[in-house]
Each structure stands twice: as C-alpha cells, then as structure tokens.
Design an enzyme around this catalytic site. Structure first.
Site, PDB file in Angstrom:
ATOM      1  N   ASP A 133       0.824  -1.224   0.000  1.00 44.23           N
ATOM      2  CA  ASP A 133       0.000   0.000   0.000  1.00 44.23           C
ATOM      3  C   ASP A 133       0.851   1.265   0.000  1.00 44.23           C
ATOM      4  O   ASP A 133       1.644   1.489   0.911  1.00 44.23           O
ATOM      5  CB  ASP A 133      -0.875  -0.051   1.273  1.00 44.23           C
ATOM      6  CG  ASP A 133      -1.710   1.191   1.515  1.00 44.23           C
ATOM      7  OD1 ASP A 133      -1.865   1.999   0.592  1.00 44.23           O
ATOM      8  OD2 ASP A 133      -2.226   1.324   2.650  1.00 44.23           O
ATOM      9  N   HIS A 176      -3.443   4.678   6.816  1.00 44.41           N
ATOM     10  CA  HIS A 176      -2.404   4.150   5.925  1.00 44.41           C
ATOM     11  C   HIS A 176      -1.012   4.374   6.509  1.00 44.41           C
ATOM     12  O   HIS A 176      -0.721   5.441   7.055  1.00 44.41           O
ATOM     13  CB  HIS A 176      -2.487   4.825   4.559  1.00 44.41           C
ATOM     14  CG  HIS A 176      -3.767   4.537   3.839  1.00 44.41           C
ATOM     15  ND1 HIS A 176      -3.944   3.409   3.085  1.00 44.41           N
ATOM     16  CD2 HIS A 176      -4.938   5.225   3.784  1.00 44.41           C
ATOM     17  CE1 HIS A 176      -5.168   3.403   2.573  1.00 44.41           C
ATOM     18  NE2 HIS A 176      -5.796   4.503   2.988  1.00 44.41           N
TER      19      HIS A 176
END
Lengths: 555, 555
Positions: free
Chosen positions: B196, B369
């Site tokens: 990611d 994130h």
C-alpha cells in the site's frame, strides 16, 4: 439626518464569503474611500466563468463622493476588480499604492487599455488626506513586497485596516511590519480594527519566509540535473531566494511563463528583485547549457493546465522538456480547490522520472498570512474598541472572532459581517445600519455581469446529464406535424440508430398523436407535452434527467 | 508455451492511477485469482458520472479460469466493483473475506439483487487453497476492522499483498498487524511484495487510532450543548471511540444518515461495535433529550451535499437542526478533491454559530495508511526479491519506490506498473509481459460502460460555454428554406429579443442566402456553413465557443 451624516460607515463589498474579491467602502460625512478592489477566481460551481468581481453598484451610485481607492498590496484578490471599476467611473479617481503595487497595477490597467489612470504613489510611514479621512500607511510583511496597512482617522473615530499581513521577524528585504506604528496607533486609540483572517485557524506563529531559503538552497545545491521551480509570479521574495540559491550553486536562471516574465521584469526595474543580468538566460538560449547549470523559474504552482509547468509535465512546452532525473520544486501551497490539479501535475512529473519536491515532503513553502498568535498580538497592540475580522471564509472569520474574545474583547464588540452589511460607528457606539446592494459579478470572456444564476444552473445541468432536443415542424395551414421529427442529443448515451432512439421516437409520435387528437395547436402546449413525455421516457430508461429542449418550427 | 504456463503473472487492473478501484489479477498455470474489486468516486473531470469501475474485460474473457475473489477489507475502493463483476460472471465464483468484510459486502450485493453469492468466510491466520494458489491470511490494521493481507504461494514463487494497512501499536480492538507472520513469510522467502503506497509521502510513523480518542473524549466532555460527529460510516473503531466518549460523558447516541445506520447495524450484529442498546436513541425520539445529553453520529464528513451533516448545516434535515453553541466534530480528512465541499459545510456550520472541531484545529483524525517508516519496516520484514508499489497515484508509487531503494532494494527490482501491465515471474527473473486490456468503465445512473470520452467531452464543453442550436426547415420540393429559422441557446448570454440575437439571425440569413445562391442542397453542407458562421459570430461578440448544433429539418 445631521446625526447620521456624522457616522463613520464601514461597508465590506467583498472578502467575507471566501478568499478573494476584497473590497471595503468607508464613508464619513460626504466622503467615500475604498480599500482594495480585488477579484476572485471561480471554482467548479461556476462553470465557464473566468473571473468573479464584487458587485460595486453601490460605489457607482455614489461615485461623486468617492475621494480615492487605496490598494494595500499587488495581489489580484486586492487589485483585480480595479480595471473594471475604473472603466465604469466616468472620472479619473485617484488610486493610491506603494511603488511595487502601482507597478503591478499599471501593467494590468494597460492590458485593459485604461488611459491615464490617476496613480498616486504612497509609502509606508507616509500620510495622506482624502476628504475627511486622514490616512497613515504602515509597513506589513506578506507574500509580496511593499504591502501596507492603513490607519484611518476621522472626526468620530479611527479604523485600523491591516491589509494582508504576517509578522515576519526575518523578512527577506529587512522591512519589518511596523510594530512601533501599531503601538502608537493603539495608544492614540483604535476605534475599529479590521484584520486579515486567512490564517486564523493555524496555531502558533507563521514561519519566516527566510526558512524557505534553507530548503531551496539545499535542494538546488544537491540536484544533479536541471532544477525547475514553480511559484507565484508575484512572490518576489521567494523568487529572490530561488535566484540567490541558483547563483550560489553556479547555475543560470531561465524565466518562463507569461506572468513570471512580466512580474520579474517590473520587480527588477523597480529594484525589488536583484539578479545580475549575466545570470539570466533566455529560454530559447538555454539549450546550450548543461542541465546542472540551470534553474528554470516558471508559473504553474497551482496546476493551471495552460501554465508553463503543466505544459512541461505534458511534454508540450515550446522550449523546455522535463527529463528523468530533473528536480522540480513546487514552492507554493495549493489554493483550496486546486489540490487535484496540482496533484495531476505532480503525478505527470513523477511519471517522467522527475524528483518532485513540494510542501508535503520539504520545507519549500510558508504562508504569507499571520497565524493565531500573530493575530492575537495584532489585537493586543492595537487594543480596538470594536473588531471586524476580514479576508476569509466564514470559518476563518469565526476562528478570528474567537481569538479576539481570547484576548479580552467582548463578544458584543466583535462583528462578523456579510458582504453588503454596513457597520455604523459614532462617538458612542457601533451598530449595523441598512445593508447596501452586494453580490457577485461574473466575467465570462468579454461579458461582464450578464451571466446569471440561470445560465450557470443550465451549464451545470447539461454537464451532469446532457441534453435532448426534439425538433418538430408544424404545417401552419393544416396544423399537422410536417416531416419527420428530429432528435438531437449531446452528453447522454443514445446513438442515432440505437433501439432506445427508435423507442423514444415512437413515444414522441404517440405524444404528438394525442395532442393532434385533442386539437392542440398552441405550440407552447405541444412543447410541454413533448417535454413531459421525453423526460419520463429518458428517466425510465437511464435514471437520468437531461435537459429537454423541444423546438416547434412553423412552416 | 509450456514455459509460459509456469510463470506467475501479476496484472493490476486498477489502483495504480489514483486512490481507488483497486483490483489485481494473479495467474499461475491454468488458474486465476483476483485480489479486491473496488470502485473509484468520480471527480470534476467526470461530470454526471456516478461511479468509476476498472475495466475487467480481461477477467470476463478468462472467467473459466477464475478460482476466487479475495477481498482484503470492506472499503468501497476494494469492494465496490464486486456487484458489477459478479453480475457479468455467469457462474457463482467464490468471494473470500473476513466476517465483517463479508457482512458489508453482503449488504451491497443485496442492494444489487445478486442472489445466492458464494461468500466464503476466512480469518486472519487461516489458510485456503484456490487452484494452484496456497493463500495465508494475516491481520493488518486499517481504518476499518478485520482487514487482512495475503501471502500467496505458488510453485514458482510467492506474493505478499499487504492490502491497505498501517502498523498501529495500540489498535482499538487489540488486534495488531501480525508481525510474527510477516517475519515468518520473510524468512520463508517473499518473491514479490505488493504494498500500500497511499501514505508513502508522509514522514515517520502514522499516529495510532487510540490518539484520536483523547481529543474526542475531551471535546465531548467539554461541550455545553449538543455534539454532532461526522465520520466515515465504515470506520467502526472511530465510531466505537465516539460512542465510548459519549457514554463516559453521560450522553445518549443518535445515529443518522443511511450508510451510518446500515454499517452500525451490521457492525453491532457481528460484534465489531459495542454499544449498550440503552445508550442508543432513535433520531425521532431525540427531541425530548436535553442538548447536553446527546451525541449525534452522522454521515457527511466529505461535505457530500445530500449527507446528513450537509442537510443539517443547510437547515433541511428532517429530524435535526443545528443551533448556536452546538459542537460539530468532523472526524475525517477530506479525500483529495473534496476540500471545497468540506469547507462549505464548515462555513455553513460556523455561520450557524456552531463550534466546528476538525483535523485542522484538533487531533480528531489520523490516517489508516502506513507512513514512510512503516512502509520501510514492511519492506525490511518481508525482504522481497521484487517490489511493486500499489494503491496510489503515481506520486505515491514513486515515493514508495524511493523508500524501497532506501532500504536496499535495487532500482531494477522495483516495478512501477500501469493498470493493465503484466509482471511475469518465474524461478529466475521478473519482467514485463504483454499488456492486457485495461481502463475505466463509467457508471451513470443505470448505464454501465456506455458513457465514453466523447460524451464527457461534450458535457464539459457545454458546462464551459453552453450551446447554440440553429434549426432550419428546408422544403424538399423547392430546396428552399421554409419558415423562420429558430435559434435556441442554453448556458450563454443571449436573450430571445436581444440585439445580439437579431444580429445572429441576420448573419444566419446571410449564410443561408449564400448556400442558396450556390445551389447547395446537401444538408450536411448547409449544416457546416451554419456552424461556421454562427461559431465565428459568437466568438467575435463574446470570445466564447459554445457548442453549435445545427439542425436541418426536411419538410
């Protein structure tokens, strides 16, 4: 009536509903003055609109009383409405500003072909009289040199207007915000403070412009190939720092982008930007230079699609192509609404293999607006009786109002105004008077003011759902439909020879047969029947509501 | 050919050109599996478009080989294309996900009337086999509970796919990202890491979700009136923290907004959200409660105009009106492109006298994130031979690639891919194979896939400059113009009875007279002449270029 004449009236016409189109009318007795006449750049709610101006019809209606327009600094959100306003005033009203401010304004007025404007240079520390207003100008720091604030004295009270400002303790030009003057005015008595709210939500102190220099020097010194720097063309101190970092690294400077070329020219001529002519190279001549010997100053820090940087990122700039290994510094912050456009340019540059340095990953930008602690300091220095936060969206004005309360100003003495509100002040009190006409004027191409809400709504409607136009010819002798109806669509999925088009025409024929049977001849009634049947048909099939435009031709 | 069969093929179909529509196809031998099937929300470049899906025609073409679809977590950018994809697969393909993920997916599939989907619950720490793929699932932290990453083993190599993740050392549910598993996979040998990239530009470590709790508790405890909290409806841990803060302050909880009601229902049923039923009050029943006894959980953290918060800010919500002194917490970050919409809501709430608490002035949000240091830790734990950064715009992928190089992965072993690229891996090397069809599919109302670039371009054209339609009837017997030409405009300034309209009609008559003199009967030629003369006329007068739509009726 006599009493009312002796009131000081403060009427913001713009700047209180967002960042931009700053403009404040101040009236006392028979005299009127204006502080700033700015524009606002449109966002996606204003499709096709080029510029937004404040509605200054109140000024035009009272133009005989207008003694002068003071411009606090040279940014377009403070100067951009000036050409339009001056064109509509039928006599040359004095425009007051500092040297650089007038230099930039002059350029704009020339573009608008305004002949012989009455430009009056003022300086920080100076004093002028406009009718019943005695005005002292004081230096402020901002993201453009030569900014000033105003201390305006009248017989019933005084106004301190900060312009846009920050309190930079190490400004590039050594010109500090004039704390002495502010303290002096505070002591003399400030009836009303109008202060810049843009940074009111930011905690602490805004960092000094000088701090950006370090990151610029380091990035440019360590770059292995070409360096491109995008910044606001009016941010002369930033440009100075880029040029200094470039020459320190033994690099030549190339300037590209129309406003960058124009502004650096004005700033150099007037002595605000110092670059050795030997260090500047024309873009066309830069190809001979090794990449590690060049810094390119360009426009495009906001991701504007036609700017130099965007063109370079897309590979369609006429003189400069970016290459793998080039360093691109975006030395600016995206104006709200421009985030996606800036990101698009960063993505393109990243794709091309450039090393993109921006606010998010290096200290290459600081704001030009005071943060919370600076705003509180301004309030404490000036100790106003009344306070009107200006220059900001409602959220910023509300945050600034809270700061004022935090330093001890009573809530009832803080006025969060709307554009068009009139704050009246006399010896004893401040209160809201009658509102004046206010609003926005859209500039669309060469059309100023005629674009209204209906046109914008139609544009948005078509951009969401397209349109369907149905054209029917009616024989005036028989009252019957002549020829084949035609259906034209744009922006919706319905091909000329699709099944859906055939079905739509069948539905149309049915609707027309019905109006025919009912003996309808009024074309307005036919149009309505057509609109309803087509609208319903398209909704059933696509769940969308395009604009339906029926046309009845009488032949 | 045999050799090629033994390659591991990794084909991202989405997620590499922006945040959203994440979808990766993985092939080995005769088997295909998919990781995620997400959607993307459109921006202003896509007027009228409701959703954007990845082009998965490659999957449909090879659907017989598809063994299963693994969903890493329940966010729409990982699940939203699933209903569309399942509809086009003519057999029930297994969909694998954890309990909460499937709970949320099930709701969506029901809305799309997908009967009897083959949902297969998996758990972190579990293992499944799909054809030639042996898959281990491991727990990851993210802004939704129950997220997993995948370790996929094949005979020629392994893939570690992180899903979306962060490394939260104090997660709300105590479920840590499974460092032990990652270390074990790293030791066993990770051929390819797909990780990611969303937070790759952010320095340091992403702050823990638990830190938000402090600010929420403090704000709610100190509020004097009602508190409204807007957040993502899927951010169950955030909602849990809001509810805990509410009950700690002796307040009842009201849930409003469709997705907020749906998601809290699913999360409570499945045991992911713990609220005492006595602490929840229906919105309709909340009017009896004193303002200081209520916290309202609502949608609208992105400024969506039809959301609960936007309606409350505008005063048109059916059960809740905001009042002066209410506290509104926006516990989210604006997704890029939504900044202005969020600001608009904050302005409205400020205007109404609310105290608006948001990311900019309090610690009421953290990202889901991983930041740079976490991403480097992931790279160091898994020690991959090859690395493909996923989930991000080009800028994020490029930043992530640099992080990989910083921890010692050779530049040649890092692949920044485009959607549709195919990375082929065998025992010895990794290299790009032939691309597969890729792109985007627009969902507009009920229309999936038919809206193309021409339609979007037309919509944008009309939104910028409007349109002018000129309708002419031609008598087929005489070949002459019959009746009066009609001119219809929308989105431009030209009134029916204006001077400009009269001039336009005169210009039109002239153009038609010319084609008449020249004996032109071909309606395409007449149309072209009309388009050119009108286009030129409008440009001369307004400097704008509306869409010109000539219609020739034959009667």
């Amino acid at each position: 009536m006599q009493k009312k004449q002796n009131r000081l009236r403060i009427i913001p016409l713009g700047g209180l509903d967002g960042i931009g189109k700053n403009m404040t009318v101040i009236e006392y007795g028979a005299d009127m003055m204006i502080v700033d006449a700015g524009l606002m750049f449109p966002d996606d709610d204003h499709p096709g609109i080029d510029l937004i101006l404040p509605d200054y019809s109140y000024v035009l209606k009272n133009k005989d009383r207008l003694r002068g327009i003071v411009i606090t600094h040279g940014h377009e959100d403070h100067t951009g409405a000036l050409p339009y306003l001056l064109k509509e005033l039928d006599r040359p009203v004095p425009v007051l500003g500092t040297k650089l401010t007038l230099g930039l304004v002059k350029n704009k007025l020339e573009e608008h072909k305004i002949k012989r404007p009455k430009l009056r240079e003022i300086r920080a520390g100076g004093h002028v009289t406009l009718g019943g207003f005695g005005i002292d100008f004081f230096a402020v720091n901002h993201s453009i040199p030569d900014g000033v604030g105003l201390f305006i004295r009248t017989a019933v009270g005084s106004i301190l207007h900060t312009g846009d400002f920050k309190l930079d303790q190490t400004p590039i030009d050594g010109r500090l915000t004039d704390y002495g003057a502010l303290a002096k005015f505070g002591k003399a008595g400030v009836t009303l403070l109008m202060s810049d709210s843009t940074g009111a939500e930011n905690k602490g102190f805004c960092r000094s412009e000088a701090e950006v220099g370090r990151a610029l020097r380091e990035t440019i010194a360590n770059a292995e190939q070409r360096v491109l720097v995008a910044s606001f063309a009016s941010h002369i101190h930033r440009l100075q720092q880029v040029c200094d970092a470039a020459t320190a690294a033994g690099r030549k400077i190339v300037v590209t982008g129309r406003s960058m070329v124009n502004n650096t020219k004005v700033a150099r001529e007037l002595g605000y930007l110092n670059i050795d002519p030997d260090d500047i190279v024309d873009a066309y001549d830069s190809h001979g230079l090794p990449p590690e010997k060049v810094v390119i100053l360009c426009t495009g820090s906001q991701g504007e699609p036609l700017s130099a940087l965007a063109r370079m990122a897309n590979g369609d700039h006429k003189t400069v192509q970016v290459e793998k290994g080039d360093t691109v510094i975006i030395s600016a912050s995206p104006v709200p609404g421009n985030e996606k456009a800036v990101s698009r340019v960063i993505n393109r540059l990243s794709k091309a293999g450039c090393n993109v340095v921006h606010k998010g990953n290096a200290d290459v930008h600081v704001s030009g607006h005071a943060s919370a602690e600076e705003l509180k300091l301004m309030l404490n220095l000036t100790k106003p009786d009344f306070f009107v936060p200006i220059h900001g969206e409602t959220r910023h004005l509300a945050a600034h109002a809270k700061l004022a309360q935090a330093v001890g100003i009573d809530e009832e003495n803080v006025f969060i105004l709307d554009n068009g509100d009139c704050l009246e002040i006399d010896e004893e009190y401040a209160q809201l008077g009658d509102r004046v006409p206010s609003g926005v004027v859209y500039v669309d191409g060469v059309t100023v003011g005629d674009v209204g809400q209906i046109i914008l709504r139609d544009r948005q409607h078509m951009s969401q759902d397209g349109f369907v136009s149905v054209v029917i010819a009616i024989d005036t002798r028989t009252g019957k439909v002549a020829g084949e109806p035609q259906v034209i669509t744009r922006g919706i999925v319905m091909d000329e020879d699709s099944e859906m088009m055939a079905d739509l025409k069948a539905r149309l024929t049915k609707a027309l047969a019905k109006t025919g049977r009912e003996g309808v001849t009024d074309s307005a009634v036919v149009k309505r029947a057509v609109r309803e049947s087509i609208s319903q048909f398209v909704w059933e099939r696509t769940k969308s509501r395009p604009m339906i435009v029926p046309v009845v031709m009488e032949v």
